[in-house]
Enzyme design. Structure first.
Site, mmCIF file in Angstrom:
data_model
loop_
_atom_site.group_PDB
_atom_site.id
_atom_site.type_symbol
_atom_site.label_atom_id
_atom_site.label_comp_id
_atom_site.label_asym_id
_atom_site.label_seq_id
_atom_site.Cartn_x
_atom_site.Cartn_y
_atom_site.Cartn_z
ATOM 1 N N GLU A 1 -11.309 4.209 -0.495
ATOM 2 C CA GLU A 1 -11.847 4.777 0.724
ATOM 3 C C GLU A 1 -12.533 6.004 0.770
ATOM 4 O O GLU A 1 -12.054 6.984 0.175
ATOM 5 C CB GLU A 1 -10.440 4.726 1.390
ATOM 6 C CG GLU A 1 -9.204 5.679 1.146
ATOM 7 C CD GLU A 1 -8.474 4.884 0.258
ATOM 8 O OE1 GLU A 1 -8.665 3.977 -0.405
ATOM 9 O OE2 GLU A 1 -7.217 5.264 0.465
ATOM 10 N N ASP B 1 -3.260 -3.039 -2.412
ATOM 11 C CA ASP B 1 -4.581 -1.982 -2.648
ATOM 12 C C ASP B 1 -4.228 -0.955 -3.742
ATOM 13 O O ASP B 1 -3.311 -1.011 -4.568
ATOM 14 C CB ASP B 1 -4.427 -1.123 -1.212
ATOM 15 C CG ASP B 1 -5.480 -0.190 -1.006
ATOM 16 O OD1 ASP B 1 -5.369 0.905 -0.515
ATOM 17 O OD2 ASP B 1 -6.517 -0.623 -1.615
ATOM 18 N N ASN B 2 -5.371 -0.499 -4.245
ATOM 19 C CA ASN B 2 -5.187 0.562 -5.198
ATOM 20 C C ASN B 2 -5.184 0.225 -6.509
ATOM 21 O O ASN B 2 -4.437 0.790 -7.545
ATOM 22 C CB ASN B 2 -4.474 1.703 -4.879
ATOM 23 C CG ASN B 2 -4.566 2.097 -3.464
ATOM 24 O OD1 ASN B 2 -3.698 2.106 -2.444
ATOM 25 N ND2 ASN B 2 -5.859 2.760 -3.183
ATOM 26 N N ASP C 1 0.905 -1.281 0.030
ATOM 27 C CA ASP C 1 -0.013 0.161 0.147
ATOM 28 C C ASP C 1 0.898 1.169 0.135
ATOM 29 O O ASP C 1 0.610 2.313 0.319
ATOM 30 C CB ASP C 1 -0.924 0.062 1.218
ATOM 31 C CG ASP C 1 -1.835 0.859 1.100
ATOM 32 O OD1 ASP C 1 -2.676 1.331 2.204
ATOM 33 O OD2 ASP C 1 -2.425 1.407 0.009
HETATM 34 O O1 LIG Z 1 -0.716 7.248 -3.101
HETATM 35 C C1 LIG Z 1 -1.212 6.446 -2.426
HETATM 36 N N1 LIG Z 1 -0.608 5.665 -1.283
HETATM 37 C C2 LIG Z 1 0.907 5.863 -1.423
HETATM 38 C C3 LIG Z 1 1.137 5.589 -0.045
HETATM 39 C C4 LIG Z 1 2.256 5.923 0.512
HETATM 40 C C5 LIG Z 1 2.573 5.457 1.839
HETATM 41 O O2 LIG Z 1 3.868 4.834 1.849
HETATM 42 C C6 LIG Z 1 4.891 5.667 2.034
HETATM 43 S S1 LIG Z 1 5.900 5.754 0.697
HETATM 44 C C7 LIG Z 1 6.935 4.177 0.827
HETATM 45 C C8 LIG Z 1 7.156 3.640 2.030
HETATM 46 C C9 LIG Z 1 7.893 2.616 2.115
HETATM 47 N N2 LIG Z 1 9.081 2.281 1.225
HETATM 48 C C10 LIG Z 1 8.924 3.341 0.109
HETATM 49 C C11 LIG Z 1 8.088 4.186 -0.024
HETATM 50 C C12 LIG Z 1 4.339 7.275 2.396
HETATM 51 O O3 LIG Z 1 5.045 7.900 3.257
HETATM 52 C C13 LIG Z 1 3.075 6.724 2.940
HETATM 53 O O4 LIG Z 1 2.821 6.549 4.092
HETATM 54 C C14 LIG Z 1 -2.629 6.271 -2.361
HETATM 55 C C15 LIG Z 1 -3.504 7.080 -3.064
HETATM 56 C C16 LIG Z 1 -4.859 7.239 -2.917
HETATM 57 N N3 LIG Z 1 -5.617 7.939 -3.598
HETATM 58 O O5 LIG Z 1 -6.860 8.100 -3.516
HETATM 59 O O6 LIG Z 1 -5.017 9.173 -4.138
HETATM 60 C C17 LIG Z 1 -5.529 6.230 -2.320
HETATM 61 C C18 LIG Z 1 -4.760 5.335 -1.481
HETATM 62 O O7 LIG Z 1 -5.260 4.111 -1.045
HETATM 63 C C19 LIG Z 1 -3.350 5.309 -1.600
HETATM 64 O O8 LIG Z 1 -2.715 4.428 -0.924
HETATM 65 MG MG LIG Z 2 -3.946 2.490 -0.516
#
Ligand SMILES: O=C(NC/C=C/[C@H]1O[C@@H](Sc2ccncc2)[C@H](O)[C@@H]1O)c1cc([N+](=O)[O-])cc(O)c1O
Ligand SMILES: [Mg+2]
Length: 214
Positions: free
Chosen positions: A199, A169-170, A141
């Site tokens: 969500e 997810d996603n 995720d």
């Molecule tokens: O962008 C999305 N998720 C990216 C999540 C990113 C998470 O993981 C790390 S990156 C990381 C962590 C570890 N290693 C490398 C990078 C970020 O700091 C954040 O905590 C997202 C976007 C939407 N949306 O609607 O736009 C909906 C969702 O459910 C999503 O998950």
């Molecule tokens: Mg997500």
């Protein structure tokens, strides 16, 4: 400096949730993000698919990539059997103390280890530094363009075994096309798609389960 959205989510949990009660923490976050400020927690609808997959995997060692505020870490950890553990990788230093505090309020700090760093740097350390043999369950995720390369890295590091379950997810929104292309064209994975909704929104999304066949 005014507070971040993630800090406001923590405030709401700290004020409204019942200490030591994971369900009340989840409900509090879902209520806050559904009514006041959208946030990228897996949420209550996709959370049921996550719950069912965790129950199917019944993991001893689980990995999550993308801790964010700790919502899915709580969903996973509340279902773990005694002595089972969840490792959660997060690289944004702003999110880590907030996730730790929210997981603590849920009473699940003993079961969850948040590892600060990028998945591509942490995955190769899991065996030696984090005493992982193989992973029973993996929740993807984090950055969507990292799903495919990190899955390949998990294979290369010998962290998957026959029956390891990945859940991503996603798949529809924001989408993870490279991951889908990789996993569905690879005969070592048995894939299942779960159409669902983003969500807190009436926007279509999907989750993908992939069982590694070894
Ligand atoms: O962008 C999305 N998720 C990216 C999540 C990113 C998470 O993981 C790390 S990156 C990381 C962590 C570890 N290693 C490398 C990078 C970020 O700091 C954040 O905590 C997202 C976007 C939407 N949306 O609607 O736009 C909906 C969702 O459910 C999503 O998950
Ligand atoms: Mg997500």
């Amino acid at each position: 400096m005014d507070q971040s959205k993630e800090q406001r989510i923590l405030n709401s949990v700290s004020y409204n949730a019942v200490k030591g009660d994971p369900e009340s923490v989840l409900n509090c976050i879902d209520k806050y993000c559904g009514q006041y400020e959208w946030a990228m927690n897996v949420g209550d609808e996709k959370g049921i698919i996550l719950d069912k997959t965790v129950e199917e995997a019944d993991p001893t060692v689980a990995l999550e990539m993308g801790t964010y505020c700790g919502y899915s870490a709580i969903r996973i950890a509340r279902l773990l059997k005694p002595n089972a553990r969840l490792l959660s990788i997060e690289f944004n230093p702003e999110f880590i103390p907030i996730a730790k505090e929210i997981i603590e309020i849920a009473g699940l700090s003993e079961k969850v280890t948040i590892i600060e760093g990028h998945s591509q740097d942490i995955i190769p350390q899991l065996k030696k530094k984090y005493e992982v043999e193989t992973l029973d369950f993996v929740f993807l995720d984090h950055w969507k363009e990292r799903y495919a390369p990190d899955t390949i890295l998990l294979e290369e590091c010998g962290l998957l075994r026959k029956g390891s379950i990945l859940l991503a997810d996603n798949i529809v929104y924001p989408g993870a096309p490279e991951f889908i292309k990789y996993i569905r064209s690879n005969s070592r994975y048995e894939c299942t798609s779960y159409p669902t909704f983003l969500e807190y929104m009436k926007v279509e999304d999907a989750m993908e389960k992939a069982v590694y066949m070894g």
